[in-house]
Design a protein around this motif. Structure first.
Motif, PDB file in Angstrom:
ATOM      1  N   ASP A  93       0.828  -1.212   0.000  1.00 48.78           N
ATOM      2  CA  ASP A  93       0.000   0.000   0.000  1.00 48.78           C
ATOM      3  C   ASP A  93       0.860   1.258   0.000  1.00 48.78           C
ATOM      4  O   ASP A  93       0.556   2.236  -0.695  1.00 48.78           O
ATOM      5  N   ALA A  94       1.940   1.248   0.797  1.00 49.88           N
ATOM      6  CA  ALA A  94       2.811   2.415   0.865  1.00 49.88           C
ATOM      7  C   ALA A  94       3.508   2.653  -0.473  1.00 49.88           C
ATOM      8  O   ALA A  94       3.660   3.791  -0.921  1.00 49.88           O
ATOM      9  N   ALA A  95       3.929   1.568  -1.141  1.00 50.32           N
ATOM     10  CA  ALA A  95       4.584   1.696  -2.441  1.00 50.32           C
ATOM     11  C   ALA A  95       3.632   2.281  -3.476  1.00 50.32           C
ATOM     12  O   ALA A  95       4.033   3.071  -4.336  1.00 50.32           O
ATOM     13  N   THR A  96       2.360   1.911  -3.389  1.00 49.94           N
ATOM     14  CA  THR A  96       1.363   2.434  -4.329  1.00 49.94           C
ATOM     15  C   THR A  96       1.126   3.925  -4.104  1.00 49.94           C
ATOM     16  O   THR A  96       0.958   4.696  -5.052  1.00 49.94           O
ATOM     17  N   ALA A  97       1.135   4.344  -2.846  1.00 50.94           N
ATOM     18  CA  ALA A  97       0.825   5.739  -2.513  1.00 50.94           C
ATOM     19  C   ALA A  97       2.033   6.671  -2.632  1.00 50.94           C
ATOM     20  O   ALA A  97       1.864   7.882  -2.774  1.00 50.94           O
ATOM     21  N   TRP A  98       3.239   6.119  -2.573  1.00 50.04           N
ATOM     22  CA  TRP A  98       4.441   6.939  -2.559  1.00 50.04           C
ATOM     23  C   TRP A  98       4.705   7.564  -3.926  1.00 50.04           C
ATOM     24  O   TRP A  98       4.629   6.895  -4.956  1.00 50.04           O
TER      25      TRP A  98
END
Length: 612
Positions: A93-98
């Motif tokens: 999720d963090a990789a998608t939002a970063w």
């Protein structure tokens, strides 16, 4: 974010794998990462060969939180085009939002990182946080525009441990990247992209002026394609009010184009989307000129640009870019001018191999009947303006034999010479700029075509007194040395002109003044020395006087600084770097030829200037 330009590559040993680009030779072996304890800063790494590329290492399966954070920060300083390896340190999720490309924060050194204490009894919750900190010196925004900055940098990384795999990953982090100055200089390079001045003509000839818009691109991540995409997106926010682009709105590279490479003849073909398919020949030539100016800023050997759209060739351009728009760096300068010991305006050949014998300029300013303190010569070298020896009067005359001078076009009521008129400066429209330093009525003034009633120039946000005025060859940027108290600084402003309905004369404003030398406590003198570069004489706090180049955005350009020179009072350069740098110092008028040391030109001269 990321760990800690003048060229060379940097690598912190043991944190990334580096390969020499031409030979894929593995450099020093990786050291093991610490498995416990706080992280000291991710330090700037030493400069090495510019051909060295740095590749990130993915996280190991048993990486501790400390190792994970260290590896992530190092991954951000690599030459991974899309930060794919760095994303492996994040949860899904963090990789998608970063969004790493939203901006870069540059720190004096790499960010210090330490793990925050966990509450007693909650050490094994599968969560932990790391604080990042450092001293901020600059930012690069999403438009790739550089800006000096100061203050403390602070941010948090939150980590979580997968209950099944027991692997740690970052699940909360700030947008963008952060790295130390050393890694920034290895990763990024400054390049000028070019647009056209929207409200000025160069040299008074009716020709459009090309304006440099400096941006920073990642040096070893296909910079040519980066520059083309950046040019097509349009000018940076600061410059956009005074420039235009010839590319139709929405123009971009053709959808399936991922990289651009010139052929063996240094010709680059640029396939564009359908938004550009219907442009006429004249507009297409302007588009090609923008591209050619831009790409030659990156690759001087670029010989030709060809534009395609809708499956057909639109146009191509080789050496005709200068016929489409004028650039300061390509303008021919005939003479160097200065005031001699008789207070006359004299001139000598500007070229390094030219005659060194000075001669009075044609016309009244060279006769000596009106004694001068300083002068400025128009960019076509047909007119000159001179400030009287006491600084109180401004005269304008033609550089033609027998030309008369007439009455002053401006007077100052300042009580001393230092409280009166500055050295004037001519812009690309053949208008004349000068500041009156009278403490009772300080003003920045503009005389249209060097004559008529002076037009007051608005300077919102100006805090201090103007000591020096230099207008860029493009006519849309101005450099001001501004003094406040015992400090003086170099500010760059944007020139905006607006003629309101029913009014004959424009309202002229210098907008969004910004510092180009935040590290200098005292700026003595300045001159434009390139399309986006200036040469500055100044002093850092408690240090000796230095001569240095600075970019218009406040960054430091690549390449060596000018040779040291003491006691510099005035400096003169042109946008054409083939013309020698000239200064007035304690040794008189001296000039610096390419690859040489300073040489004396005249022992008794003062106030050297090139046209502008």
């Amino acid at each position: 974010m990321g760990a800690d330009r003048e060229g060379g590559a940097r690598r912190r040993q043991g944190r990334a794998v580096a390969y020499v680009a031409c030979g894929a030779v593995l450099l020093a072996g990786c050291a093991s990462m610490p498995d416990s304890g706080d992280l000291s800063g991710v330090d700037s790494t030493p400069r090495q060969d510019t051909q060295v590329r740095v590749f990130a290492m993915p996280p190991s399966e048993d990486a501790t939180p400390t190792q994970l954070v260290q590896g992530f920060l190092e991954a951000l300083t690599s030459d991974d085009p899309n930060y794919e390896i760095a994303s492996q340190y994040l949860t899904e999720d963090a990789a998608t939002a970063w969004r790493p490309k939203t901006g870069t924060t540059v720190l004096a050194d790499g960010p210090d990182a330490f793990e925050l204490p966990r509450a007693r009894g909650r050490e094994d919750t599968g969560e932990t946080s790391f604080a990042l900190s450092g001293t901020k010196i600059a930012t690069v925004d999403e438009q790739q525009s550089y800006a000096p900055a100061d203050g403390v940098y602070e941010s948090l990384l939150h980590l979580t441990q997968d209950p099944k795999t027991k692997q740690w990953r970052i699940d909360e982090l700030p947008q963008g990247v952060v790295m130390g100055q050393g890694d920034f200089e290895r990763n990024y390079t400054s390049v000028n992209k070019y647009y056209f001045a929207s409200n000025t003509a160069a040299g008074g000839s009716g020709q459009t002026a090309a304006v440099a818009d400096p941006v920073y691109v990642r040096e070893r991540v296909d910079p040519m394609t980066q520059m083309v995409r950046s040019l097509l997106k349009g000018p940076t926010t600061w410059l956009s009010p005074v420039v235009r682009t010839s590319f139709p709105t929405g123009t971009a590279l053709k959808k399936d184009v991922t990289t651009l490479t010139p052929d063996e003849n240094n010709k680059l073909t640029v396939p564009l989307n359908d938004r550009a398919a219907r442009v006429g020949q004249s507009r297409c030539t302007e588009m090609a000129a923008q591209l050619l100016f831009t790409l030659r800023s990156l690759t001087p050997s670029m010989a030709e640009v060809e534009l395609e759209s809708g499956g057909k060739q639109l146009c191509s351009l080789t050496e005709g870019a200068e016929a489409t728009a004028a650039r300061g760096a390509t303008e021919h300068v005939e003479y160097l001018y200065y005031v001699d010991d008789k207070h006359r305006l004299v001139r000598m050949a500007a070229a390094e191999d030219g005659a060194r014998t000075p001669e009075p300029v044609p016309g009244a300013l060279g006769e000596g009947n009106t004694q001068l303190r300083s002068a400025a010569v128009s960019r076509d070298e047909e007119m000159a303006a001179g400030v009287g020896v006491d600084g109180g009067e401004l005269y304008v005359g033609s550089l033609v034999s027998g030309g008369s001078l007439g009455e002053p076009v401006l007077r100052s009521a300042g009580k001393t010479a230092d409280d009166r008129l500055t050295t004037p400066s001519w812009d690309a429209r053949q208008d004349l700029w000068v500041a009156d330093r009278n403490p009772d009525d300080p003003r920045l003034l503009l005389l249209e075509h060097g004559a008529g009633e002076p037009l007051p120039v608005q300077t919102p946000g100006l805090d201090g007194r103007i000591e020096s005025v230099r207008v860029a060859a493009d006519g849309v940027r101005i450099a001001l040395v501004v003094a406040k108290g015992d400090k003086s600084s170099l500010l760059i402003g944007r020139i905006e002109r607006e003629t309101k309905p029913g009014e004959d004369r424009p309202t002229v404003t210098v907008q969004e003044l910004r510092s180009a030398t935040p590290q200098l406590e005292e700026v003595t003198t300045v001159s434009w020395a390139g399309d986006g570069r200036l040469v500055v004489v100044g002093r850092e706090q408690d240090r000796v006087q230095t001569v240095r180049y600075v970019q218009v955005d406040g960054s430091t350009p690549e390449g060596p600084a000018p040779a040291a020179l003491t006691g510099v009072k005035e400096i003169a350069a042109t946008e054409d770097d083939r013309v020698p740098l000239v200064a007035y110092s304690e040794d008189g008028i001296v000039r610096l030829q390419s690859g040489a040391q300073w040489q004396k030109v005249a022992a008794d001269g003062t106030a050297p200037v090139y046209p502008g």
